[in-house]
Design an enzyme around this catalytic site. Structure first.
Site, PDB file in Angstrom:
ATOM      1  N   LYS A  38      12.603 -21.037  21.785  1.00 45.84           N
ATOM      2  CA  LYS A  38      13.228 -19.720  21.625  1.00 45.84           C
ATOM      3  C   LYS A  38      14.046 -19.383  22.857  1.00 45.84           C
ATOM      4  O   LYS A  38      13.793 -19.913  23.935  1.00 45.84           O
ATOM      5  CB  LYS A  38      12.137 -18.674  21.424  1.00 45.84           C
ATOM      6  CG  LYS A  38      11.396 -18.895  20.123  1.00 45.84           C
ATOM      7  CD  LYS A  38      10.769 -17.643  19.612  1.00 45.84           C
ATOM      8  CE  LYS A  38      10.213 -17.835  18.223  1.00 45.84           C
ATOM      9  NZ  LYS A  38      11.227 -17.801  17.165  1.00 45.84           N
TER      10      LYS A  38
ATOM     11  N   ASP B  58       3.894 -22.584  15.322  1.00 46.62           N
ATOM     12  CA  ASP B  58       4.869 -21.803  14.565  1.00 46.62           C
ATOM     13  C   ASP B  58       5.997 -22.676  14.008  1.00 46.62           C
ATOM     14  O   ASP B  58       6.512 -22.393  12.924  1.00 46.62           O
ATOM     15  CB  ASP B  58       5.461 -20.703  15.462  1.00 46.62           C
ATOM     16  CG  ASP B  58       6.367 -19.762  14.701  1.00 46.62           C
ATOM     17  OD1 ASP B  58       5.937 -19.260  13.648  1.00 46.62           O
ATOM     18  OD2 ASP B  58       7.518 -19.533  15.131  1.00 46.62           O
TER      19      ASP B  58
ATOM     20  N   LYS C  23      16.634 -25.732   2.450  1.00 46.25           N
ATOM     21  CA  LYS C  23      18.011 -25.747   2.971  1.00 46.25           C
ATOM     22  C   LYS C  23      18.815 -26.856   2.306  1.00 46.25           C
ATOM     23  O   LYS C  23      18.315 -27.966   2.116  1.00 46.25           O
ATOM     24  CB  LYS C  23      17.992 -25.950   4.492  1.00 46.25           C
ATOM     25  CG  LYS C  23      17.491 -24.727   5.235  1.00 46.25           C
ATOM     26  CD  LYS C  23      17.517 -24.963   6.720  1.00 46.25           C
ATOM     27  CE  LYS C  23      16.949 -23.778   7.473  1.00 46.25           C
ATOM     28  NZ  LYS C  23      17.812 -22.598   7.444  1.00 46.25           N
TER      29      LYS C  23
ATOM     30  N   HIS D 183       7.931 -26.957  10.260  1.00 41.96           N
ATOM     31  CA  HIS D 183       9.348 -27.259  10.030  1.00 41.96           C
ATOM     32  C   HIS D 183       9.761 -28.622  10.594  1.00 41.96           C
ATOM     33  O   HIS D 183      10.353 -29.447   9.893  1.00 41.96           O
ATOM     34  CB  HIS D 183      10.243 -26.187  10.651  1.00 41.96           C
ATOM     35  CG  HIS D 183       9.953 -24.802  10.165  1.00 41.96           C
ATOM     36  ND1 HIS D 183       9.669 -24.517   8.854  1.00 41.96           N
ATOM     37  CD2 HIS D 183       9.911 -23.620  10.816  1.00 41.96           C
ATOM     38  CE1 HIS D 183       9.469 -23.220   8.734  1.00 41.96           C
ATOM     39  NE2 HIS D 183       9.599 -22.657   9.900  1.00 41.96           N
TER      40      HIS D 183
ATOM     41  N   LYS E 298       4.147 -19.066   5.129  1.00 41.51           N
ATOM     42  CA  LYS E 298       3.557 -19.592   6.351  1.00 41.51           C
ATOM     43  C   LYS E 298       3.092 -18.424   7.219  1.00 41.51           C
ATOM     44  O   LYS E 298       3.626 -17.329   7.065  1.00 41.51           O
ATOM     45  CB  LYS E 298       4.551 -20.482   7.075  1.00 41.51           C
ATOM     46  CG  LYS E 298       5.599 -19.725   7.909  1.00 41.51           C
ATOM     47  CD  LYS E 298       6.321 -20.644   8.834  1.00 41.51           C
ATOM     48  CE  LYS E 298       6.555 -19.964  10.142  1.00 41.51           C
ATOM     49  NZ  LYS E 298       7.457 -20.568  11.065  1.00 41.51           N
TER      50      LYS E 298
ATOM     51  N   ARG F 138       0.820  -1.220   0.000  1.00 39.05           N
ATOM     52  CA  ARG F 138       0.000   0.000   0.000  1.00 39.05           C
ATOM     53  C   ARG F 138       0.849   1.263   0.000  1.00 39.05           C
ATOM     54  O   ARG F 138       0.414   2.293  -0.508  1.00 39.05           O
ATOM     55  CB  ARG F 138      -0.913   0.000   1.236  1.00 39.05           C
ATOM     56  CG  ARG F 138      -2.009  -1.038   1.156  1.00 39.05           C
ATOM     57  CD  ARG F 138      -2.703  -1.181   2.481  1.00 39.05           C
ATOM     58  NE  ARG F 138      -1.727  -1.485   3.526  1.00 39.05           N
ATOM     59  CZ  ARG F 138      -2.015  -1.622   4.812  1.00 39.05           C
ATOM     60  NH1 ARG F 138      -3.259  -1.484   5.220  1.00 39.05           N
ATOM     61  NH2 ARG F 138      -1.073  -1.897   5.693  1.00 39.05           N
TER      62      ARG F 138
ATOM     63  N   HIS G 108      10.413 -22.933   4.333  1.00 42.79           N
ATOM     64  CA  HIS G 108      11.778 -22.660   3.854  1.00 42.79           C
ATOM     65  C   HIS G 108      12.787 -23.694   4.352  1.00 42.79           C
ATOM     66  O   HIS G 108      13.871 -23.810   3.802  1.00 42.79           O
ATOM     67  CB  HIS G 108      12.209 -21.231   4.185  1.00 42.79           C
ATOM     68  CG  HIS G 108      12.500 -20.992   5.629  1.00 42.79           C
ATOM     69  ND1 HIS G 108      11.528 -20.632   6.521  1.00 42.79           N
ATOM     70  CD2 HIS G 108      13.645 -21.073   6.324  1.00 42.79           C
ATOM     71  CE1 HIS G 108      12.082 -20.500   7.708  1.00 42.79           C
ATOM     72  NE2 HIS G 108      13.364 -20.759   7.626  1.00 42.79           N
TER      73      HIS G 108
ATOM     74  N   GLU H   2      16.494 -21.977  18.828  1.00 43.21           N
ATOM     75  CA  GLU H   2      16.765 -20.587  18.445  1.00 43.21           C
ATOM     76  C   GLU H   2      17.267 -19.841  19.675  1.00 43.21           C
ATOM     77  O   GLU H   2      16.750 -20.048  20.775  1.00 43.21           O
ATOM     78  CB  GLU H   2      15.491 -19.921  17.932  1.00 43.21           C
ATOM     79  CG  GLU H   2      14.969 -20.538  16.647  1.00 43.21           C
ATOM     80  CD  GLU H   2      13.673 -19.872  16.209  1.00 43.21           C
ATOM     81  OE1 GLU H   2      13.726 -19.041  15.301  1.00 43.21           O
ATOM     82  OE2 GLU H   2      12.633 -20.179  16.791  1.00 43.21           O
TER      83      GLU H   2
HETATM   84  P1  NAP Z   1       5.568  -7.279   7.406  1.00 38.57           P
HETATM   85  O1  NAP Z   1       6.976  -6.848   7.597  1.00 38.57           O
HETATM   86  O2  NAP Z   1       4.522  -6.807   8.347  1.00 38.57           O
HETATM   87  O3  NAP Z   1       5.162  -6.864   5.918  1.00 38.57           O
HETATM   88  C1  NAP Z   1       3.845  -6.954   5.458  1.00 38.57           C
HETATM   89  C2  NAP Z   1       3.793  -6.423   4.048  1.00 38.57           C
HETATM   90  O4  NAP Z   1       2.446  -6.500   3.595  1.00 38.57           O
HETATM   91  C3  NAP Z   1       4.215  -4.965   3.925  1.00 38.57           C
HETATM   92  O5  NAP Z   1       4.901  -4.794   2.704  1.00 38.57           O
HETATM   93  C4  NAP Z   1       2.886  -4.227   3.901  1.00 38.57           C
HETATM   94  O6  NAP Z   1       3.068  -2.993   3.262  1.00 38.57           O
HETATM   95  C5  NAP Z   1       2.073  -5.218   3.076  1.00 38.57           C
HETATM   96  N1  NAP Z   1       0.622  -5.061   3.262  1.00 38.57           N
HETATM   97  C6  NAP Z   1      -0.066  -5.017   4.423  1.00 38.57           C
HETATM   98  N2  NAP Z   1      -1.376  -4.856   4.170  1.00 38.57           N
HETATM   99  C7  NAP Z   1      -1.524  -4.813   2.826  1.00 38.57           C
HETATM  100  C8  NAP Z   1      -2.630  -4.663   1.956  1.00 38.57           C
HETATM  101  N3  NAP Z   1      -3.882  -4.516   2.417  1.00 38.57           N
HETATM  102  N4  NAP Z   1      -2.411  -4.671   0.626  1.00 38.57           N
HETATM  103  C9  NAP Z   1      -1.148  -4.809   0.130  1.00 38.57           C
HETATM  104  N5  NAP Z   1      -0.056  -4.959   0.903  1.00 38.57           N
HETATM  105  C10 NAP Z   1      -0.242  -4.964   2.239  1.00 38.57           C
HETATM  106  O7  NAP Z   1       5.447  -8.867   7.384  1.00 38.57           O
HETATM  107  P2  NAP Z   1       6.592  -9.931   7.033  1.00 38.57           P
HETATM  108  O8  NAP Z   1       7.354 -10.220   8.267  1.00 38.57           O
HETATM  109  O9  NAP Z   1       7.318  -9.486   5.818  1.00 38.57           O
HETATM  110  O10 NAP Z   1       5.719 -11.237   6.740  1.00 38.57           O
HETATM  111  C11 NAP Z   1       5.019 -11.429   5.536  1.00 38.57           C
HETATM  112  C12 NAP Z   1       4.460 -12.849   5.521  1.00 38.57           C
HETATM  113  O11 NAP Z   1       5.541 -13.776   5.574  1.00 38.57           O
HETATM  114  C13 NAP Z   1       3.567 -13.189   6.718  1.00 38.57           C
HETATM  115  O12 NAP Z   1       2.568 -14.087   6.308  1.00 38.57           O
HETATM  116  C14 NAP Z   1       4.519 -13.889   7.675  1.00 38.57           C
HETATM  117  O13 NAP Z   1       3.844 -14.788   8.525  1.00 38.57           O
HETATM  118  C15 NAP Z   1       5.391 -14.634   6.689  1.00 38.57           C
HETATM  119  N6  NAP Z   1       6.727 -14.977   7.209  1.00 38.57           N
HETATM  120  C16 NAP Z   1       7.575 -13.974   7.607  1.00 38.57           C
HETATM  121  C17 NAP Z   1       8.837 -14.317   8.079  1.00 38.57           C
HETATM  122  C18 NAP Z   1       9.836 -13.261   8.470  1.00 38.57           C
HETATM  123  O14 NAP Z   1      10.960 -13.624   8.825  1.00 38.57           O
HETATM  124  N7  NAP Z   1       9.482 -11.978   8.413  1.00 38.57           N
HETATM  125  C19 NAP Z   1       9.227 -15.659   8.163  1.00 38.57           C
HETATM  126  C20 NAP Z   1       8.333 -16.643   7.743  1.00 38.57           C
HETATM  127  C21 NAP Z   1       7.091 -16.284   7.264  1.00 38.57           C
HETATM  128  P3  NAP Z   1       2.016  -1.787   3.420  1.00 38.57           P
HETATM  129  O15 NAP Z   1       1.697  -1.670   4.884  1.00 38.57           O
HETATM  130  O16 NAP Z   1       2.702  -0.614   2.835  1.00 38.57           O
HETATM  131  O17 NAP Z   1       0.820  -2.182   2.628  1.00 38.57           O
END
Ligand code: NAP
Length: 484
Positions: free
Chosen positions: A331, A235, A182, A240, A148, A51, A178, A216
């Site tokens: 953790k 989680d 690995k 995993h 996930k 967004r 992921h 972790e």
């Molecule tokens: P994040 O940092 O909160 O990022 C969320 C993203 O979604 C941002 O780019 C946000 O940008 C966008 N977003 C939110 N609402 C939106 C909407 N209505 N329309 C379009 N874009 C939208 O989350 P993240 O940590 O990257 O995680 C993303 C996904 O990966 C989640 O499902 C999480 O469970 C999974 N995941 C993350 C990790 C990790 O290490 N981070 C690991 C495994 C899995 P805007 O607010 O600008 O829209």
């Protein structure tokens, strides 16, 4: 030996949530590394979508900064970076409204692989699928990649599978775990099915038990709200650790093809017995020198969510009857270490007069850090003075064994994103696998809720709650060390 790079065809990849943590820290750096390796052609398009109202150059600045922080040294080259950024674009778009979608449609190429990566919160997975369909963006060559967590329980996973199935075939859906990307995890399959040495011994006749540890040292890391609803069972264990168990326990697939491998993994999950309450230990970390305790971290003084879980599982089939699988994850533990230990039985008799049981072989498969495989074998202690036995590791560290080109093994996301483009689903979870995993996990969590179970406290920087040691001790066994 330098790894071979097999180029992929041109593609468009849209990263929904392109400004988010996962995209910036993992997905885009993985693409950059593959670009540096020369794996993809010049006319690829990578389109971030979120967004936030960036224009293309603004988004490129954000990506450039992330690459500087997260891409490896050999990619830190101004020319390469500029060439990579030329392929990066951005569309401001809302997943839950129609805003921005026409602009995205205009940017997409015709007739090439089109991958949509759902790197947004799980509540947006359904709306994204609906929008892609409503704006007619899905072609026969479209693939969607879903992060996930895939559901919160069996019911929600089924509902999500049903929503995705309304718009996409199973062959178009790539559910990421992921851990499967690995190198060592894939090597586990190579070791098992590419060698004659291990497979004949890979059963309850020769294996005493198996330990899978994913430890972790970090805490919750800014995911407090999600984590307190999920806990370690949802989680980590449901996905995993369960996937690692499947790869260890599965029968040899007829070939290394997506459905053959996933059929065998599914059979393992379906053969898992329900876990008895006294075969499971939950823990919650307390505060220490490295930060506040779990409850203070998540801001919920009465939270009964577990940050640690250890359990004893049984795969009820011909191969594994009587061989327990001990799984643990947590953790704020003493170290970051993911390792699978296959603990072989003792030699039935010692001709050297040594106590039986002192020298059982252990095959250790290290996922992180220092990916590699070690086999503990028994030899004679060097020197005169009789026949004293000593255990030594036969160590195969992949970085060392495979030479200079492999000092910096690829990140799991590199492999997985390229597999999406190639259309290879072997390392992705199928819908029925995910549902079966939840069907095994749900009753465990329901049991805790029904009993009002409260996790045992454990010290930050420790190996987890003492009861986890007891879980093993009761069976006359002990955990292998967590420290890598
Ligand atoms: P994040 O940092 O909160 O990022 C969320 C993203 O979604 C941002 O780019 C946000 O940008 C966008 N977003 C939110 N609402 C939106 C909407 N209505 N329309 C379009 N874009 C939208 O989350 P993240 O940590 O990257 O995680 C993303 C996904 O990966 C989640 O499902 C999480 O469970 C999974 N995941 C993350 C990790 C990790 O290490 N981070 C690991 C495994 C899995 P805007 O607010 O600008 O829209």
């Amino acid at each position: 030996m330098v790894s071979r790079v097999i180029p992929v065809e041109p593609f468009d990849l849209v990263v929904f949530g392109g400004t988010g943590d996962l995209a910036q820290r993992k997905i885009l750096p993985a693409l950059f590394r593959r670009f540096c390796a020369g794996q993809w052609p010049d006319d690829v398009q990578i389109i971030g979508a979120a967004r936030a109202g960036f224009d293309r150059d603004g988004f490129r600045d954000v990506v450039a900064e992330s690459m500087r922080r997260h891409a490896p040294k050999h990619c830190q080259d101004a020319g390469k970076m500029a060439a990579f950024l030329q392929r990066v674009d951005y569309v401001p778009l809302d997943a839950s409204t129609g805003e921005g979608w026409d602009q995205l449609a205009e940017k997409l190429s015709v007739d090439r692989v089109r991958a949509f990566y759902f790197s947004v919160g799980p509540r947006l997975f359904g709306p994204l699928a609906d929008r892609i369909k409503a704006h007619a963006l899905a072609t026969a060559r479209t693939r969607i990649v879903v992060e996930k967590p895939f559901g919160h329980d069996l019911e929600s996973a089924r509902a999500l599978n049903a929503t995705l199935a309304e718009h996409f075939t199973e062959g178009q859906i790539y559910r990421i775990d992921h851990y499967l990307g690995k190198e060592t995890v894939q090597n586990l399959m190579a070791v098992r099915f590419g060698n004659m040495l291990f497979e004949p011994l890979w059963n309850s006749q020769y294996v005493d038990h198996i330990q899978i540890t994913v430890a972790e040292s970090v805490g919750i890391d800014g995911r407090e709200e999600y984590y307190d609803r999920a806990g370690a069972m949802r989680d980590m264990m449901q996905n995993h650790l369960m996937q690692l168990l499947c790869l260890i326990a599965m029968e040899p697939p007829a070939k290394f093809d997506p459905d053959a491998v996933r059929d065998e993994k599914l059979k393992v999950i379906r053969a898992l017995d329900p876990v008895k309450p006294h075969h499971i230990v939950r823990g919650q970390f307390e505060g220490g020198t490295n930060g506040p305790g779990y409850r203070a971290t998540v801001g919920n003084p009465r939270s009964t969510t577990e940050s640690y879980v250890a359990l004893r599982a049984h795969v009820s089939n011909w191969r594994w009857a009587g061989t327990p699988f001990y799984l643990r994850t947590g953790k704020r533990l003493v170290a970051r270490s993911s390792v699978i230990n296959v603990m072989f039985k003792d030699a039935p008799h010692s001709i050297f007069g040594e106590e039986v049981g002192r020298h059982a072989n252990v095959l250790s498969i290290r996922l992180q850090p220092n990916e590699g495989i070690t086999l503990k074998v028994t030899i004679k202690e060097p020197g005169p003075g009789g026949m004293r036995l000593v255990d030594v590791p036969l160590d195969m560290s992949f970085a060392e064994a495979l030479g200079p080109g492999n000092q910096d093994p690829p990140d799991a996301y590199e492999r997985l994103v390229m597999d999406v483009i190639r259309g290879n689903q072997t390392l992705f979870m199928r819908g029925d696998e995910v549902e079966a995993a939840w069907a095994w996990t749900d009753p465990i969590i329901a049991g805790w809720q029904a009993r009002g179970d409260v996790p045992k406290p454990y010290d930050s920087g420790s190996t987890g709650p003492g009861d986890a040691e007891l879980l093993m001790k009761r069976d006359g066994r002990h955990w292998q060390g967590i420290n890598p």
